[in-house]
Design an enzyme around this catalytic site. Structure first.
Site, short mmCIF file in Angstrom:
data_model
loop_
_atom_site.label_atom_id
_atom_site.label_comp_id
_atom_site.label_asym_id
_atom_site.label_seq_id
_atom_site.Cartn_x
_atom_site.Cartn_y
_atom_site.Cartn_z
N PHE A 40 0.83 -1.20 0.00
CA PHE A 40 0.00 0.00 0.00
C PHE A 40 0.87 1.25 0.00
O PHE A 40 2.06 1.19 0.32
CB PHE A 40 -0.99 -0.03 1.16
CG PHE A 40 -0.36 -0.11 2.53
CD1 PHE A 40 0.35 0.96 3.05
CD2 PHE A 40 -0.50 -1.25 3.31
CE1 PHE A 40 0.91 0.91 4.32
CE2 PHE A 40 0.05 -1.32 4.58
CZ PHE A 40 0.75 -0.24 5.08
N SER A 270 5.64 2.27 11.10
CA SER A 270 5.88 1.00 10.43
C SER A 270 4.56 0.39 10.01
O SER A 270 3.53 0.57 10.67
CB SER A 270 6.65 0.03 11.35
OG SER A 270 5.74 -0.71 12.12
N LYS A 271 4.62 -0.28 8.87
CA LYS A 271 3.40 -0.86 8.31
C LYS A 271 2.72 -1.78 9.32
O LYS A 271 1.51 -1.84 9.40
CB LYS A 271 3.74 -1.68 7.06
CG LYS A 271 4.22 -0.81 5.92
CD LYS A 271 4.24 -1.56 4.61
CE LYS A 271 4.70 -0.60 3.51
NZ LYS A 271 4.50 -1.09 2.17
N ARG A 272 3.54 -2.50 10.09
CA ARG A 272 2.97 -3.48 10.99
C ARG A 272 2.33 -2.85 12.21
O ARG A 272 1.27 -3.23 12.66
CB ARG A 272 4.03 -4.49 11.43
CG ARG A 272 4.06 -5.74 10.58
CD ARG A 272 5.12 -6.72 11.07
NE ARG A 272 6.39 -6.05 11.36
CZ ARG A 272 6.86 -5.83 12.58
NH1 ARG A 272 6.19 -6.24 13.63
NH2 ARG A 272 8.01 -5.21 12.76
N LYS A 273 3.03 -1.85 12.78
CA LYS A 273 2.57 -1.33 14.07
C LYS A 273 1.64 -0.13 13.99
O LYS A 273 0.91 0.14 14.93
CB LYS A 273 3.80 -0.97 14.93
CG LYS A 273 4.38 -2.18 15.63
CD LYS A 273 5.44 -1.77 16.63
CE LYS A 273 6.68 -1.28 15.92
NZ LYS A 273 7.73 -0.72 16.68
#
Ligand code: GLU
Length: 481
Positions: A40, A270-273
């Site tokens: 994304f 961050s993309k994850r967090k």
């Protein structure tokens, strides 16, 4: 900066003819944004694109969009489309790119493989790079030995000094000279890298595909990019790219490494967090692109004045890359919400209705239009309108009211009898009732609101009622009795 003597004046490779090393810098301002379509669109990429765009506008330059799609395993065409959509949503446009063409194309790296191969051949010819025949196992063993000895890994240069014979699979390795690399970064000031810390790096894999630093440097040169803006995480790539540019005899672009964006937890987004990393989130929640552009501009930049509200057109006038800060930029939802509220209130009623419509597909356009006056002052995000207006397309369960509250609803029903079904007469009727009975607003409006919406929060009570057809409002009020 030291460069192997054979490399001096190189750049005569086919298709790479350029002025000699250190040739005059490009006169036209050309900036590029170089996203990889592997996921994304990141908030940081949107900021880079905005800064590129503003810089190009201010300097009558050209903004190039280059798609770095060499990672075949991770690229997806829909990620590329998402880049165009996200940037268009912000109101940005570019003069050159895969979608619009241009004189320096193609603008997808996957379509530029021949150029990288030519450039690699030219480096080999000039002696600035060499063939490396080491196998993965051999390189792993070197790395492991360095780790065991507790020293940082650098390639041994075995294939430069004593290449194995009888092998035909090779990578192309750049021969890093001794000395240091320096550049004047528009954000970070002078940056110096000791080249002793950089081992000879691979520029082309055995399958003749380029590594990131190589394709970027070749493209920045071939596309005559004058300024490279990108996130600070790329700072460690810049020395390698400068070495490649120099060995190929290309002038250097000027670099600006933009500060990292951190979340409210002070960690790099961050993309994850951090859900706020994803640009499309803001569109989904109903942030206006005007607010988003304004907010992105303030993520690491300020005008040097008290002014914080800027339209895109105003930013085009005042944006100055030299005012970008070095320290990290903290993402702040409150500030974004404040800006969004500001831009929502700036819209005409017609315009706000048009922007709300996609968020309220259940409602007829005239209902959305009638809801605008009740929403405009209180909306933080367009999507918040859904929760406020949901009672219009659902039939909330009748609440269980206490006796005293039922009495209020009964009185409201009587007071509204025969009243014209518009916000103002409704308000007048309810106020007259309150005054006559000595009830506070809350005492009367709360049970009425719960009866018609099933909730404690809604637009002002007279709007809440007027947006429902009269019979429906009366039905919901009567059924709690
Ligand atoms: N493709 C790289 C990225 O998406 C580009 C970095 C650069 O601008 O040089 O991070």
């Amino acid at each position: 900066m030291a460069v192997p003597s054979e490399a001096r004046g190189a750049g005569g490779g086919k298709g790479l003819a350029r002025p000699a090393r250190g040739g005059s810098p490009p006169t036209q301002i050309r900036v590029r944004m170089a996203p990889s379509p592997t996921g994304f669109v990141h908030l940081g990429s949107a900021r880079t694109a905005l800064f590129d765009y503003l810089f190009a506008r201010r300097q009558a330059g050209v903004f190039v969009l280059r798609v770095e799609d060499t990672d075949e395993a991770r690229n997806q065409p829909h990620f590329e489309t998402a880049i165009y959509e996200g940037l268009h949503w912000l109101g940005l446009r570019w003069e050159e790119g895969p979608d619009v063409g241009g004189a320096y194309g193609p603008y997808r790296q996957s379509e530029r493989m021949d150029l990288y191969r030519e450039a690699a051949a030219s480096l080999l010819k000039a002696g600035a790079a060499y063939r490396c025949y080491c196998t993965k196992e051999e390189l792993d063993a070197e790395r492991e030995a360095a780790r065991a000895a507790g020293r940082p890994y650098k390639y041994s240069r075995r294939c430069l000094t004593n290449p194995p014979v009888g092998r035909d699979q090779f990578t192309v390795r750049f021969q890093v000279p001794a000395g240091e690399v320096r550049w004047d970064d528009l954000v970070r000031g002078e940056v110096v890298f000791d080249l002793d810390t950089i081992g000879d790096f691979i520029v082309m894999r055995a399958d003749a595909t380029p590594l990131y630093n190589f394709s970027v440097a070749v493209d920045d040169a071939r596309m005559e990019i004058s300024h490279v803006f990108r996130g600070e995480e790329h700072i460690s790539n810049t020395p390698a790219q400068l070495l490649i540019l120099e060995a190929l005899g290309h002038p250097r672009p000027t670099y600006a490494h933009l500060p990292v964006i951190v979340g409210q937890d002070r960690q790099k987004l961050s993309k994850r967090k951090h859900p706020e990393t994803r640009l499309a989130l803001y569109q989904e929640l109903g942030y206006l692109p005007e607010a988003m552009v304004n907010y992105l501009a303030l993520l690491g930049w300020n005008a040097g004045t008290e002014q914080e509200i800027f339209t895109l057109a105003e930013l085009e006038e005042v944006f100055d890359i030299a005012r970008v800060q070095r320290s990290s930029a903290m993402f702040d939802w409150q500030k974004l919400d404040w800006l969004n509220g500001h831009y929502i209130r700036q819209l005409s009623a017609e315009e706000l209705a048009a922007r709300l419509a996609p968020f309220l597909p259940e409602l007829q356009p005239d209902v959305v239009r009638r809801a605008v006056p009740a929403l405009q002052e209180r909306l933080r995000r367009l999507a918040d309108a859904r929760e406020l207006l949901e009672y219009l397309w659902t039939d909330p369960a009748a609440p269980d009211l206490e006796v005293a509250d039922r009495d209020k609803v009964r009185a409201a029903l009587a007071g509204l009898d025969g009243v014209a079904w518009e916000p103002e007469p409704i308000q007048a009727a309810l106020d007259a009732l309150r005054e006559r009975e000595g009830w506070s607003r809350n005492a009367l409006f709360k049970p009425v609101r719960r009866a018609v919406t099933g909730r404690d929060i809604s637009p002002p009570i007279h709007d809440t009622l007027a947006l429902l057809p009269r019979e429906e409002a009366f039905r919901r009020l009567s059924r709690v009795l």
